[in-house]
Write an enzyme that holds these catalytic residues in place. Structure first.
Site, PDB file in Angstrom:
ATOM      1  N   PRO A 119      93.679 -20.281 -36.971  1.00  0.00           N
ATOM      2  CG  PRO A 119      94.255 -18.172 -36.159  1.00  0.00           C
ATOM      3  CD  PRO A 119      94.476 -19.110 -37.320  1.00  0.00           C
ATOM      4  CB  CYS A 120      88.693 -21.883 -36.626  1.00  0.00           C
ATOM      5  SG  CYS A 120      89.045 -23.526 -36.018  1.00  0.00           S
TER       6      CYS A 120
END
Length: 150
Positions: A119-120
């Site tokens: 989950p950048c």
């Protein structure tokens, strides 16, 4: 050949290989769809649950082939940032064991081929602005709002 799934943010291309999911990327022009693998089906199901807010983390196997040890440390640290929380590039660098490498962390996030699974979109600038997102800042803003981040 990839498998495709339509999300609230557009078409998602999912590529699974024998070790797990190799990539999850947004695409504007899907190729011909084909029968999906077991990893791709599991990933698509988990993505559906994520977008309906029934799932807050992913447990599908991912393939980190081709990434350096540093990149793997950064991506693993990124996967530990929970739903609804954010951390800065600088904080993520420290979590990955390289406190001064925040610019390199930003480069890792830009090269993330496993969007959503890694989950950048939860990684932000130190000034609390969203920063960049390879799939578009509008999508990053939507994902942040979806997870309840103000």
């Amino acid at each position: 050949m990839p498998a495709y799934w339509n999300s609230p943010l557009g078409c998602v291309e999912v590529i699974g290989i024998s070790e797990g999911i190799y990539s999850v990327l947004f695409t504007e022009s899907p190729e011909e769809n084909r029968e999906s693998t077991k990893f791709e089906r599991a990933c698509a199901q988990q993505l559906k649950e994520y977008f309906s807010a029934e799932r807050k983390s992913f447990d599908v196997a991912v393939d980190l082939t081709g990434f350096s040890d540093f990149q793997k440390r950064v991506y693993r640290a990124c996967m530990e940032v929970p739903w609804g929380e954010v951390c800065s590039y600088k904080e993520l660098a420290a979590r990955a064991g390289s406190a001064k490498a925040f610019r390199a962390v930003g480069q890792c996030m830009a090269r993330n081929r496993l969007l959503l699974l890694m989950p950048c979109h939860r990684i932000i600038k130190s000034d609390h602005s969203l920063g960049h997102f390879s799939a578009g800042i509008e999508r990053k803003a939507w994902l942040s709002e979806h997870e309840g981040v103000s």
